[in-house]
Design an enzyme around this catalytic site. Structure first.
Site, short mmCIF file in Angstrom:
data_model
loop_
_atom_site.label_atom_id
_atom_site.label_comp_id
_atom_site.label_asym_id
_atom_site.label_seq_id
_atom_site.Cartn_x
_atom_site.Cartn_y
_atom_site.Cartn_z
N CYS A 2 40.01 55.60 -1.23
CA CYS A 2 39.48 56.49 -0.20
C CYS A 2 38.42 57.42 -0.79
O CYS A 2 38.39 57.67 -1.99
CB CYS A 2 40.59 57.34 0.40
SG CYS A 2 42.06 56.41 0.86
N ARG A 27 33.37 52.57 -1.96
CA ARG A 27 34.75 52.58 -2.44
C ARG A 27 35.67 51.73 -1.57
O ARG A 27 36.78 51.40 -1.98
CB ARG A 27 35.26 54.03 -2.47
CG ARG A 27 34.49 54.92 -3.41
CD ARG A 27 34.89 56.38 -3.25
NE ARG A 27 36.20 56.65 -3.79
CZ ARG A 27 36.45 57.06 -5.04
NH1 ARG A 27 35.45 57.20 -5.89
NH2 ARG A 27 37.67 57.31 -5.43
N TRP A 74 41.12 54.01 3.27
CA TRP A 74 41.56 52.64 3.05
C TRP A 74 43.06 52.64 3.29
O TRP A 74 43.81 53.30 2.58
CB TRP A 74 41.22 52.18 1.63
CG TRP A 74 41.45 50.73 1.37
CD1 TRP A 74 40.61 49.70 1.66
CD2 TRP A 74 42.59 50.15 0.72
NE1 TRP A 74 41.16 48.52 1.24
CE2 TRP A 74 42.38 48.76 0.66
CE3 TRP A 74 43.78 50.67 0.20
CZ2 TRP A 74 43.29 47.87 0.10
CZ3 TRP A 74 44.69 49.80 -0.36
CH2 TRP A 74 44.45 48.42 -0.41
N ASN A 98 43.50 61.23 -0.89
CA ASN A 98 43.37 59.94 -1.54
C ASN A 98 44.59 59.75 -2.42
O ASN A 98 44.91 60.61 -3.22
CB ASN A 98 42.10 59.88 -2.39
CG ASN A 98 41.91 58.53 -3.05
OD1 ASN A 98 42.55 57.55 -2.70
ND2 ASN A 98 41.00 58.47 -4.01
N GLY A 99 45.29 58.61 -2.28
CA GLY A 99 46.48 58.36 -3.08
C GLY A 99 47.66 58.00 -2.20
O GLY A 99 47.51 57.62 -1.04
N GLU A 479 36.65 34.12 -12.77
CA GLU A 479 35.79 35.13 -12.19
C GLU A 479 34.97 34.55 -11.04
O GLU A 479 34.79 35.20 -9.99
CB GLU A 479 34.86 35.73 -13.26
CG GLU A 479 33.76 36.63 -12.76
CD GLU A 479 34.25 37.91 -12.08
OE1 GLU A 479 33.40 38.64 -11.55
OE2 GLU A 479 35.47 38.17 -12.06
N LYS A 483 35.10 35.95 -7.21
CA LYS A 483 33.91 36.41 -6.48
C LYS A 483 33.80 35.70 -5.13
O LYS A 483 33.50 36.31 -4.11
CB LYS A 483 32.64 36.16 -7.30
CG LYS A 483 32.44 37.14 -8.42
CD LYS A 483 32.05 38.50 -7.89
CE LYS A 483 32.29 39.58 -8.92
NZ LYS A 483 33.71 39.89 -9.13
N GLU A 486 36.45 36.98 -2.76
CA GLU A 486 36.23 38.38 -2.37
C GLU A 486 35.24 38.52 -1.23
O GLU A 486 35.48 39.28 -0.29
CB GLU A 486 35.70 39.19 -3.57
CG GLU A 486 36.74 39.59 -4.58
CD GLU A 486 36.13 40.39 -5.70
OE1 GLU A 486 36.71 41.44 -6.04
OE2 GLU A 486 35.08 40.00 -6.24
N HIS A 502 47.41 18.37 -15.01
CA HIS A 502 48.80 18.82 -15.00
C HIS A 502 49.20 19.38 -13.64
O HIS A 502 50.10 20.22 -13.55
CB HIS A 502 49.03 19.86 -16.10
CG HIS A 502 48.85 19.30 -17.47
ND1 HIS A 502 49.72 18.41 -18.05
CD2 HIS A 502 47.85 19.50 -18.38
CE1 HIS A 502 49.30 18.08 -19.26
NE2 HIS A 502 48.16 18.73 -19.48
N LYS A 602 36.73 49.61 -3.80
CA LYS A 602 36.04 49.58 -5.10
C LYS A 602 36.89 50.21 -6.20
O LYS A 602 37.04 49.66 -7.27
CB LYS A 602 34.70 50.32 -4.99
CG LYS A 602 33.86 50.28 -6.25
CD LYS A 602 33.36 48.89 -6.55
CE LYS A 602 32.37 48.86 -7.69
NZ LYS A 602 32.00 47.48 -8.04
#
Length: 607
Positions: A2, A27, A74, A98-99, A479, A483, A486, A502, A602
């Protein structure tokens, strides 16, 4: 996660609060709101969704307040609705947070039993009610906050506004960052320096447990024991232009293209080109006695750590453990005396990583931190600070922060090997020469963007995509898959190429594009052999390699992406570019929100 901003002023603050929220969009958020004192009442404006929705509300119902708080949320407790959007308020108090308040349920039950009425599902609203209850009972704002903070368990950054004191704000932090700003007859609160950049360059970072009383004359800071303390005022150096996309359509695109410069300015702190040597920002730090390295990180930073494990074990010849931060503490790892714990974080505030750092400290480890914010909590708690110097990264999907982390980790691995006597001077010069080539190689890789966009158009309709790589290219496969997930919302997975047979090879058919990362070099033939196994089962292979690799193995591929030929040491940095651009252009083709993908934040400051 947030975003918080607060202003105490003598002139209207609505426009500046809203502009600050725009700078905090990176963020991640799903609702937003602003509150201020008008006359003798607290007035709020809130909206779910993007800031444009809040902008419409403010256009219809502007705020005239000269002191205000604002927030991008968020969702954690409660859905992303207007009712759950911050600020939360009673008749006396408004709060942004925030938290996570971990004991909110017991506090809520206690408050309800005393007749308090709640309007939201959030944990934050209990803070407003606890403080309001004390104020309504006659407590001064400072005393009400002083009594409330010890009751809150969990992580929080708070900004608190009071109806009867329109020229006062109180901020507090525990586990989530909060910054003070100082202006002319004004004072500010923000989640980070970027939020305050156009307002002031004079800032102070609150430390763990701090709380502060802000008026137009400045701020008084208190520590967790309620003692008045002084926190150094520094020049932030963050410019508001950092939140400008320039000529790029998205921040992510801008930041992909900033990588040559960002990596160059990062390496400038670690390479001495004149004598071909590597240095650390704290040269007196003793690396010679390190017997084991434990790397801990989350997400993209974790994949940077995976690459670093290859480098450290190959160069320094010592064992390396690596763990995701959210799991590290819970397996209660045995940590050897003489060990170095290395933490990687863009923000330096990631809650899981910070908790893991403190656990390692308690186990007697020396602490090294690779971080992009040298004033962050992790940076301040480190024995060895390894800054990345990438500059602000606004796009949620990390790009330049990742390549700058790799650059720092390569320099660190070299320095560790030298300290342990595992590298000769000629080897050091060899490594320095190739690292110094990385910015130009990154620039050369960017020149292939048009071709990469063409490949992206051919795979944008896929439901599933696999990425394969070997050695240090295996983390790049992970990665690349991350990406793509996301920002395009396509299901993607990364695998070590040799592991396909496998189990994952059962997924292969003519509807599944398989991106193979295979620069020519020691592992090329083995990777291509695995690629042929995919082709034999009808898989649509997208081969990313250099000209020699494409010539040797490109026939029969669904598509190829050519990269400049580089030394294996810097291949992970260079091959980050095509997987980033591939994800970016697939997302464009699918019409998703590139910079602010759904459900993501973020800076993850909750566990």
């Amino acid at each position: 996660m947030c975003g918080i901003v607060g202003i105490v002023s003598g002139s209207p603050v609505e426009d500046r609060l809203f502009a600050a929220l725009r700078r905090l969009e990176y963020r991640g958020y799903d609702s937003a709101g602003i509150a201020g004192v008008e006359g003798e009442r607290i007035v709020r404006r809130r909206a779910e969704g993007k800031l444009i929705n809040l902008g419409r509300v403010l256009a219809e119902q502007p705020l005239a307040a000269t002191t205000g708080i604002a927030h991008t949320r968020w969702a954690t407790h409660g859905a992303p609705t207007k009712a759950n959007a911050h600020p939360h308020a009673t008749g006396e108090v408004a709060v942004v947070h925030n938290g996570i308040i971990e004991n909110f349920k017991s506090l809520r039950d206690e408050l309800i039993a005393r007749g308090r009425l709640f309007e939201s599902e959030t944990d934050t609203e209990v803070v407003a009610h606890l403080i309001s209850e004390l104020v309504e009972g006659g407590a001064a704002p400072v005393d009400a906050v002083k009594q409330t903070l010890p009751r809150l368990q969990g992580a929080f950054a708070l900004a608190i506004l009071f109806r009867q004191h329109p020229d006062l704000l109180i901020g507090a932090r525990q586990g989530s960052p909060l910054v003070l700003g100082y202006g002319e007859d004004e004072a500010y609160l923000g989640s980070d320096a970027l939020a305050l950049a156009p307002l002031t360059q004079r800032i102070a970072y609150l430390e763990e447990g701090d709380w502060a009383v802000l008026t137009r004359d400045g701020a008084q800071v208190f520590d967790a024991a309620n003692r008045a303390v002084t926190r150094a005022i520094v020049v932030s150096g963050v410019m508001s232009e950092a939140a400008d996309k320039g000529n790029h359509a998205h921040f992510m695109h801008k930041e992909i293209h900033e990588q040559p410069v960002a990596v160059a300015q990062t390496l400038r702190s670690y390479l001495r080109r004149l004598d071909g040597s590597v240095s650390l920002p704290i040269p007196e730090f003793d690396l010679a006695g390190v017997r084991r390295v434990t790397i801990v990180a989350c997400g993209t930073s974790y994949y940077a750590g995976m690459v670093a494990r290859y480098w450290i074990e190959q160069f320094a010849r010592i064992p390396v453990d690596i763990d995701v931060a959210s799991e590290f503490r819970y397996r209660e790892p045995r940590m050897e005396e003489g060990g170095l714990a290395l933490f990687i974080s863009q923000s330096g505030e990631t809650a899981d990583t910070l908790a893991a750092l403190r656990h390692a400290r308690g186990e007697g480890q020396k602490i090294a931190v690779v971080v992009n914010v040298p004033s962050s909590t992790m940076a301040r708690e480190a024995d060895l600070l390894l800054p990345t110097n990438a500059g602000p990264e606004i796009g949620v999907a990390s790009t330049k922060a990742f390549t700058c982390q790799l650059a720092v980790l390569a320099a660190f691995a070299t320095n560790l090997a030298l300290a342990r006597g595992e590298l000769a001077g000629v080897d050091e010069q060899h490594i320095v020469r190739h690292l110094a080539e990385a910015p130009a190689a990154l620039n050369a890789a960017l020149a292939y963007e048009e071709a990469i966009a063409g490949v992206a158009a051919r795979i944008a309709s896929a439901r599933d995509v696999l990425f394969l790589g070997r050695g240090a290219d295996y983390p790049l496969a992970l990665e690349g898959a991350l990406k793509l997930k996301e920002i395009s919302y396509i299901h993607a997975e990364g695998y070590a190429a040799g592991e396909m047979k496998h189990g994952p090879i059962a997924l292969i058919d003519d509807q599944v594009p398989v991106v193979v990362i295979a620069p020519s070099g020691p592992l090329f033939e083995k990777t291509v052999s695995n690629m042929h196994e995919v082709q034999a089962r009808g898989g649509k292979v997208v081969l990313i390699s250099d000209y020699d690799g494409i010539e040797a193995a490109g026939s029969g591929c669904f598509a190829t992406i050519t990269m400049p030929k580089v030394h294996p040491l810097i291949a992970p940095l260079v091959y980050a570019v095509p997987v980033q651009l591939l994800a970016y252009h697939v997302a464009l083709a699918r019409g998703t929100d590139v910079d602010q993908p759904r459900n993501l934040a973020k800076s993850v400051t909750v566990e």
